[in-house]
Design a protein around this motif. Structure first.
Motif, mmCIF file in Angstrom:
data_model
loop_
_atom_site.group_PDB
_atom_site.id
_atom_site.type_symbol
_atom_site.label_atom_id
_atom_site.label_comp_id
_atom_site.label_asym_id
_atom_site.label_seq_id
_atom_site.Cartn_x
_atom_site.Cartn_y
_atom_site.Cartn_z
ATOM 1 N N ASN A 42 -26.487 -21.661 -49.083
ATOM 2 C CA ASN A 42 -27.933 -21.884 -49.144
ATOM 3 C C ASN A 42 -28.269 -23.058 -50.063
ATOM 4 O O ASN A 42 -29.163 -23.851 -49.777
ATOM 5 N N ARG A 43 -27.533 -23.151 -51.165
ATOM 6 C CA ARG A 43 -27.790 -24.251 -52.113
ATOM 7 C C ARG A 43 -27.581 -25.595 -51.399
ATOM 8 O O ARG A 43 -28.317 -26.542 -51.619
ATOM 9 N N TYR A 44 -26.579 -25.652 -50.530
ATOM 10 C CA TYR A 44 -26.295 -26.910 -49.821
ATOM 11 C C TYR A 44 -26.977 -26.930 -48.446
ATOM 12 O O TYR A 44 -26.743 -27.828 -47.654
ATOM 13 N N LYS A 45 -27.785 -25.896 -48.177
ATOM 14 C CA LYS A 45 -28.553 -25.801 -46.921
ATOM 15 C C LYS A 45 -27.664 -25.887 -45.674
ATOM 16 O O LYS A 45 -27.978 -26.591 -44.709
ATOM 17 N N ILE A 46 -26.558 -25.170 -45.718
ATOM 18 C CA ILE A 46 -25.658 -25.182 -44.566
ATOM 19 C C ILE A 46 -25.640 -23.788 -43.920
ATOM 20 O O ILE A 46 -25.287 -22.801 -44.566
ATOM 21 N N PRO A 47 -26.046 -23.716 -42.651
ATOM 22 C CA PRO A 47 -25.991 -22.414 -41.979
ATOM 23 C C PRO A 47 -24.547 -22.005 -41.681
ATOM 24 O O PRO A 47 -23.706 -22.864 -41.421
ATOM 25 N N PHE A 48 -24.274 -20.706 -41.747
ATOM 26 C CA PHE A 48 -22.974 -20.219 -41.275
ATOM 27 C C PHE A 48 -23.199 -19.082 -40.285
ATOM 28 O O PHE A 48 -24.201 -18.372 -40.345
ATOM 29 N N THR A 49 -22.251 -18.956 -39.362
ATOM 30 C CA THR A 49 -22.397 -17.976 -38.285
ATOM 31 C C THR A 49 -21.286 -16.928 -38.398
ATOM 32 O O THR A 49 -20.272 -17.167 -39.046
ATOM 33 N N ASN A 50 -21.493 -15.776 -37.755
ATOM 34 C CA ASN A 50 -20.415 -14.781 -37.681
ATOM 35 C C ASN A 50 -20.352 -14.224 -36.254
ATOM 36 O O ASN A 50 -21.030 -14.746 -35.360
ATOM 37 N N VAL B 169 -26.456 -17.138 -36.446
ATOM 38 C CA VAL B 169 -26.549 -17.637 -37.824
ATOM 39 C C VAL B 169 -26.815 -16.453 -38.750
ATOM 40 O O VAL B 169 -27.707 -15.631 -38.507
ATOM 41 N N VAL B 170 -26.024 -16.353 -39.817
ATOM 42 C CA VAL B 170 -26.176 -15.239 -40.766
ATOM 43 C C VAL B 170 -27.282 -15.561 -41.775
ATOM 44 O O VAL B 170 -28.218 -14.789 -41.967
ATOM 45 N N ASN B 171 -27.142 -16.702 -42.452
ATOM 46 C CA ASN B 171 -28.083 -17.032 -43.537
ATOM 47 C C ASN B 171 -29.308 -17.748 -42.961
ATOM 48 O O ASN B 171 -29.551 -18.928 -43.251
ATOM 49 N N LYS B 172 -30.072 -16.991 -42.190
ATOM 50 C CA LYS B 172 -31.245 -17.583 -41.520
ATOM 51 C C LYS B 172 -32.229 -18.152 -42.524
ATOM 52 O O LYS B 172 -33.049 -19.019 -42.197
ATOM 53 N N GLU B 173 -32.143 -17.671 -43.764
ATOM 54 C CA GLU B 173 -33.053 -18.167 -44.780
ATOM 55 C C GLU B 173 -32.906 -19.677 -45.034
ATOM 56 O O GLU B 173 -33.819 -20.292 -45.563
ATOM 57 N N VAL B 174 -31.772 -20.284 -44.625
ATOM 58 C CA VAL B 174 -31.647 -21.745 -44.810
ATOM 59 C C VAL B 174 -32.728 -22.478 -44.038
ATOM 60 O O VAL B 174 -33.076 -23.601 -44.396
ATOM 61 N N THR C 270 -12.032 -18.288 -41.141
ATOM 62 C CA THR C 270 -11.919 -16.842 -41.021
ATOM 63 C C THR C 270 -11.781 -16.192 -42.390
ATOM 64 O O THR C 270 -11.881 -16.872 -43.423
ATOM 65 N N LEU C 271 -11.590 -14.843 -42.390
ATOM 66 C CA LEU C 271 -11.731 -14.044 -43.609
ATOM 67 C C LEU C 271 -10.869 -14.503 -44.779
ATOM 68 O O LEU C 271 -11.209 -14.307 -45.930
ATOM 69 N N ARG C 272 -9.744 -15.131 -44.496
ATOM 70 C CA ARG C 272 -8.805 -15.477 -45.574
ATOM 71 C C ARG C 272 -9.142 -16.802 -46.242
ATOM 72 O O ARG C 272 -8.495 -17.184 -47.222
ATOM 73 N N ASP C 273 -10.125 -17.566 -45.718
ATOM 74 C CA ASP C 273 -10.465 -18.880 -46.286
ATOM 75 C C ASP C 273 -11.613 -18.732 -47.273
ATOM 76 O O ASP C 273 -12.663 -18.199 -46.916
ATOM 77 N N SER C 274 -11.412 -19.256 -48.464
ATOM 78 C CA SER C 274 -12.483 -19.151 -49.451
ATOM 79 C C SER C 274 -13.439 -20.350 -49.295
ATOM 80 O O SER C 274 -13.071 -21.486 -49.557
ATOM 81 N N ILE C 275 -14.655 -20.049 -48.847
ATOM 82 C CA ILE C 275 -15.622 -21.117 -48.565
ATOM 83 C C ILE C 275 -16.727 -21.027 -49.619
ATOM 84 O O ILE C 275 -17.638 -20.201 -49.534
ATOM 85 N N ASP C 276 -16.622 -21.902 -50.595
ATOM 86 C CA ASP C 276 -17.504 -21.809 -51.766
ATOM 87 C C ASP C 276 -18.093 -23.177 -52.105
ATOM 88 O O ASP C 276 -18.002 -24.124 -51.313
ATOM 89 N N ALA C 277 -18.637 -23.291 -53.319
ATOM 90 C CA ALA C 277 -19.335 -24.523 -53.719
ATOM 91 C C ALA C 277 -18.449 -25.758 -53.542
ATOM 92 O O ALA C 277 -18.930 -26.818 -53.133
#
Ligand code: GLV
Length: 369
Positions: free
Chosen positions: A91-99, A361-366, A55-62
């Protein structure tokens, strides 16, 4: 029965988790209400989970995506916003995320409307008066009056889903509506609302003949009695129309001294120091906020200044916090249900495994990387 997937959730999302367990998933939920340490998220991801609920408080990064490069297949966010997830790294790791877009639209708009009413009609001050036993007489205007919402003019800043839902509610209160959006305009919707307003007038439901139109930002701010903010947070350089500190000394000074500001969008859209000054110096009549530059609101925030407490309403990022909206297991109704469905879609390869077709899926570009 699908293959047994492993999922870690950084927060409890209620009964919707049972949908995963019934399908044979192994789900671990971080048991505390506060955010887990980043190191724990990284450790869980490294341990080989297939799905991560955040959720919003978790920093999900590289760092998180790197930890999951062998196994992690989806990050499912319980929120419409995803400022905490680095899309570039996903996208760099090709992982889709949803909202969880859409299911919180009405609840958020409804809360913005209630915030506006609470602010303008001074509900907080009025209740304090009663509770503190300071209500000693009925008088035509003492000790204070509030301002009606009905029949006033509102500026809707941002006409995406939530802005449009707010428009619908304001139209029901015979408000005139100024719309501003630098990036997305829905003229069909605005036309339909105007037709609706005209019909209400012709059939005697509304005494007034109300109107709605798109205008420039200056006209919206300078003409409105209420300004309600519904834009996404866009920082400098992210697009031609950034929204970071859209409300600053210059734009707040454009508003009428009798006008009220309501923000349920993202905190950094409003420069809080400038807003506190505007309230102290009475450039505007009041503000109600549900989101802040830094959350939770710090103890020394200028917005807590007792000198402005009668005209500054503060809420704890609460707009979507309706029981059904937050927790229904039905993905058409609840954020929890939509989170779980988004995760299932990716892990079980629904839509032929094509992420570009998966609705949450948000980042459909993956899908084409
Ligand atoms: C709440 O602000 C959300 O993004 O869901």
């Amino acid at each position: 029965m699908p293959k047994k997937f492993r999922v870690f959730a950084t927060c409890d999302i209620g009964d919707a988790i049972d949908l995963l367990r019934q399908r044979g998933y192994e789900v671990e939920i971080y048991p505390k209400p506060e955010a887990p340490p980043k190191s724990l998220i990284v450790e869980k991801v490294k341990s080989g989970i297939d799905g991560l609920i955040t959720t919003l408080r978790d920093s999900i990064d590289a760092e998180v995506f790197e930890a999951g490069k062998e196994k992690l297949r989806v990050v499912a966010q319980i929120a419409v916003g995803f400022d905490n997830i680095s899309r570039a790294d996903a996208n760099r790791y090709k992982i889709p995320f949803t909202n969880t877009a859409e299911v919180l639209t009405e609840a958020t708009a409804e809360f913005a409307f209630f915030m506006m009413g609470a602010l303008a009609r001074k509900l907080w001050t009025a209740e304090h008066l009663t509770r503190d036993n300071k209500w000693s007489y009925w008088h035509p205007y003492l000790p204070f009056l509030g301002d009606e919402v009905t029949g006033k003019t509102i500026a809707i800043i941002g006409t995406g889903r939530i802005g449009l839902a707010m428009i619908k509610k304001c139209a029901g209160f015979d408000m005139n509506i100024l719309c501003y959006d630098p990036a997305y305009q829905n003229h069909d919707y605005v036309k339909a609302i105007q037709e609706n307003m005209d019909l209400r007038h012709v059939r005697g439901i509304s005494k007034t003949k109300n109107w709605i139109k798109y205008v420039g930002v200056d006209e919206a701010l300078s003409q409105a009695d209420f300004v309600s903010v519904h834009v996404p947070l866009i920082r400098e350089g992210e697009s031609a129309a950034p929204t970071y500190h859209l409300f600053n000394e210059r734009t707040l000074r454009r508003m009428k001294p009798t006008a009220f500001l309501v923000n349920t969008s993202r905190g950094p859209v409003v420069e809080e120091a400038a807003l506190a000054k505007a309230l102290r110096e009475k450039w505007i009549a009041g503000a109600a906020l549900d989101v802040y530059e830094k959350e939770p609101l710090s103890a020394d925030s200028p917005l807590r200044d007792p000198a402005i407490e009668d005209r500054c309403r503060l809420y704890p990022h609460f707009a979507s916090a309706g029981r059904i909206t937050r927790l229904s297991s039905d993905p058409e109704k609840g954020m929890a249900g939509r989170t779980v469905q988004g995760l299932i879609d990716v892990l079980e390869g629904n839509y032929g495994g094509d992420v570009t077709k998966m609705p949450y899926v948000v980042n459909k570009e993956v899908g084409s990387l």
